[in-house]
Design a protein around this motif. Structure first.
Motif, PDB file in Angstrom:
ATOM      1  N   ALA A 123       0.841  -1.200   0.000  1.00 34.44           N
ATOM      2  CA  ALA A 123       0.000   0.000   0.000  1.00 34.44           C
ATOM      3  C   ALA A 123       0.875   1.250   0.000  1.00 34.44           C
ATOM      4  O   ALA A 123       0.553   2.244  -0.661  1.00 34.44           O
ATOM      5  CB  ALA A 123      -0.937  -0.007   1.208  1.00 34.44           C
ATOM      6  N   TYR A 124       1.984   1.184   0.720  1.00 39.97           N
ATOM      7  CA  TYR A 124       2.926   2.312   0.761  1.00 39.97           C
ATOM      8  C   TYR A 124       3.455   2.619  -0.638  1.00 39.97           C
ATOM      9  O   TYR A 124       3.458   3.769  -1.080  1.00 39.97           O
ATOM     10  CB  TYR A 124       4.083   1.990   1.711  1.00 39.97           C
ATOM     11  N   VAL A 125       3.889   1.588  -1.358  1.00 40.78           N
ATOM     12  CA  VAL A 125       4.438   1.794  -2.701  1.00 40.78           C
ATOM     13  C   VAL A 125       3.352   2.302  -3.644  1.00 40.78           C
ATOM     14  O   VAL A 125       3.589   3.188  -4.464  1.00 40.78           O
ATOM     15  CB  VAL A 125       5.086   0.493  -3.234  1.00 40.78           C
ATOM     16  N   ARG A 126       2.133   1.775  -3.510  1.00 42.30           N
ATOM     17  CA  ARG A 126       1.027   2.258  -4.336  1.00 42.30           C
ATOM     18  C   ARG A 126       0.761   3.736  -4.088  1.00 42.30           C
ATOM     19  O   ARG A 126       0.604   4.518  -5.017  1.00 42.30           O
ATOM     20  CB  ARG A 126      -0.253   1.463  -4.038  1.00 42.30           C
ATOM     21  N   PHE A 127       0.705   4.109  -2.806  1.00 46.08           N
ATOM     22  CA  PHE A 127       0.458   5.513  -2.480  1.00 46.08           C
ATOM     23  C   PHE A 127       1.608   6.381  -2.976  1.00 46.08           C
ATOM     24  O   PHE A 127       1.394   7.448  -3.549  1.00 46.08           O
ATOM     25  CB  PHE A 127       0.268   5.694  -0.968  1.00 46.08           C
ATOM     26  N   ALA A 128       2.832   5.916  -2.766  1.00 50.75           N
ATOM     27  CA  ALA A 128       4.011   6.679  -3.186  1.00 50.75           C
ATOM     28  C   ALA A 128       4.025   6.897  -4.690  1.00 50.75           C
ATOM     29  O   ALA A 128       4.428   7.961  -5.165  1.00 50.75           O
ATOM     30  CB  ALA A 128       5.286   5.959  -2.746  1.00 50.75           C
ATOM     31  N   SER A 129       3.572   5.915  -5.454  1.00 53.35           N
ATOM     32  CA  SER A 129       3.595   6.048  -6.918  1.00 53.35           C
ATOM     33  C   SER A 129       2.685   7.186  -7.388  1.00 53.35           C
ATOM     34  O   SER A 129       2.994   7.854  -8.365  1.00 53.35           O
ATOM     35  CB  SER A 129       3.194   4.736  -7.587  1.00 53.35           C
ATOM     36  N   VAL A 130       1.594   7.416  -6.666  1.00 57.21           N
ATOM     37  CA  VAL A 130       0.709   8.526  -7.017  1.00 57.21           C
ATOM     38  C   VAL A 130       1.216   9.827  -6.402  1.00 57.21           C
ATOM     39  O   VAL A 130       1.331  10.850  -7.083  1.00 57.21           O
ATOM     40  CB  VAL A 130      -0.739   8.237  -6.541  1.00 57.21           C
ATOM     41  N   TYR A 131       1.568   9.779  -5.131  1.00 52.36           N
ATOM     42  CA  TYR A 131       1.993  10.979  -4.410  1.00 52.36           C
ATOM     43  C   TYR A 131       3.268  11.570  -5.005  1.00 52.36           C
ATOM     44  O   TYR A 131       3.372  12.772  -5.199  1.00 52.36           O
ATOM     45  CB  TYR A 131       2.189  10.626  -2.935  1.00 52.36           C
ATOM     46  N   ARG A 132       4.241  10.729  -5.294  1.00 49.49           N
ATOM     47  CA  ARG A 132       5.521  11.216  -5.821  1.00 49.49           C
ATOM     48  C   ARG A 132       5.535  11.299  -7.338  1.00 49.49           C
ATOM     49  O   ARG A 132       6.550  11.675  -7.928  1.00 49.49           O
ATOM     50  CB  ARG A 132       6.648  10.308  -5.327  1.00 49.49           C
ATOM     51  N   GLU A 133       4.444  10.903  -7.969  1.00 51.21           N
ATOM     52  CA  GLU A 133       4.302  10.988  -9.421  1.00 51.21           C
ATOM     53  C   GLU A 133       5.488  10.361 -10.151  1.00 51.21           C
ATOM     54  O   GLU A 133       6.205  11.027 -10.905  1.00 51.21           O
ATOM     55  CB  GLU A 133       4.121  12.442  -9.860  1.00 51.21           C
ATOM     56  N   PHE A 134       5.682   9.063  -9.920  1.00 49.76           N
ATOM     57  CA  PHE A 134       6.781   8.362 -10.582  1.00 49.76           C
ATOM     58  C   PHE A 134       6.682   8.539 -12.090  1.00 49.76           C
ATOM     59  O   PHE A 134       5.638   8.310 -12.689  1.00 49.76           O
ATOM     60  CB  PHE A 134       6.748   6.868 -10.248  1.00 49.76           C
ATOM     61  N   LYS A 135       7.781   8.966 -12.689  1.00 47.66           N
ATOM     62  CA  LYS A 135       7.801   9.237 -14.127  1.00 47.66           C
ATOM     63  C   LYS A 135       8.188   8.005 -14.942  1.00 47.66           C
ATOM     64  O   LYS A 135       7.835   7.878 -16.096  1.00 47.66           O
ATOM     65  CB  LYS A 135       8.777  10.377 -14.450  1.00 47.66           C
ATOM     66  N   ASP A 136       8.968   7.116 -14.316  1.00 46.22           N
ATOM     67  CA  ASP A 136       9.415   5.925 -15.036  1.00 46.22           C
ATOM     68  C   ASP A 136       9.723   4.804 -14.045  1.00 46.22           C
ATOM     69  O   ASP A 136       9.609   4.975 -12.837  1.00 46.22           O
ATOM     70  CB  ASP A 136      10.649   6.242 -15.890  1.00 46.22           C
ATOM     71  N   VAL A 137      10.129   3.669 -14.576  1.00 48.51           N
ATOM     72  CA  VAL A 137      10.398   2.493 -13.752  1.00 48.51           C
ATOM     73  C   VAL A 137      11.594   2.736 -12.828  1.00 48.51           C
ATOM     74  O   VAL A 137      11.612   2.249 -11.692  1.00 48.51           O
ATOM     75  CB  VAL A 137      10.650   1.256 -14.652  1.00 48.51           C
TER      76      VAL A 137
END
Length: 149
Positions: A123-137
């Motif tokens: 859940a942390y990684v899922r939230f982080a992917s939206v919150y930090r707006e991951f641009k790439d892998v």
């Protein structure tokens, strides 16, 4: 207080005690007219909290938005709604304890990140992917590496 059954405002308190969250008072009431009992909760009214978004616009704090974000992050994970409620309560307490009328959304996100990490790593990684707006892998992998350390 009006009776929810008959609508009369002639009710009395027959029992008071702190609610489970210790932030409100649970009152057991009885209607003097129809005799039915019901429960009310009193909570301290807080100053409206405004969230300053990334684009510098302001909007009123909305608990349901925070809850919905955590529910989405914890989707199909072994996290109960009770755990999510406790997490939201802790986040909310931390935000209000800052004593500010306006809080930046990135500060709220940081607090959520700290709390959700302890709740569930996926859940942390899922939230982080939206919150930090991951641009790439690679950005995603960097966050995973931090989590594994």
């Amino acid at each position: 207080m009006k009776c929810p059954f008959c609508g009369d405002d002639n009710t009395r308190v027959i029992d008071s005690r702190p609610a489970e969250d210790n932030n409100s008072i649970r009152r057991r009431r009885q209607c003097d007219v129809c005799g039915k009992r019901f429960t009310t909760y009193e909570k301290v009214e807080t100053v409206p909290l405004m969230i300053i978004k990334k684009d510098r616009t302001r909007e009123a704090y909305d608990r349901s938005k925070l809850e919905n974000g955590l529910v989405r992050s914890c989707h199909k994970r072994p996290v109960t709604m009770d755990q999510i409620e406790v997490c939201v309560d802790e986040i909310e307490s931390e935000i209000y304890n800052m004593g500010q009328r306006e809080v930046e959304s990135r500060e709220v996100g940081r607090i959520v990140m700290d709390k959700i990490r302890d709740l569930d790593e996926v859940a942390y990684v899922r939230f982080a992917s939206v919150y930090r707006e991951f641009k790439d892998v690679n950005t995603f992998m960097d966050e995973l590496k931090k989590l594994l350390k």
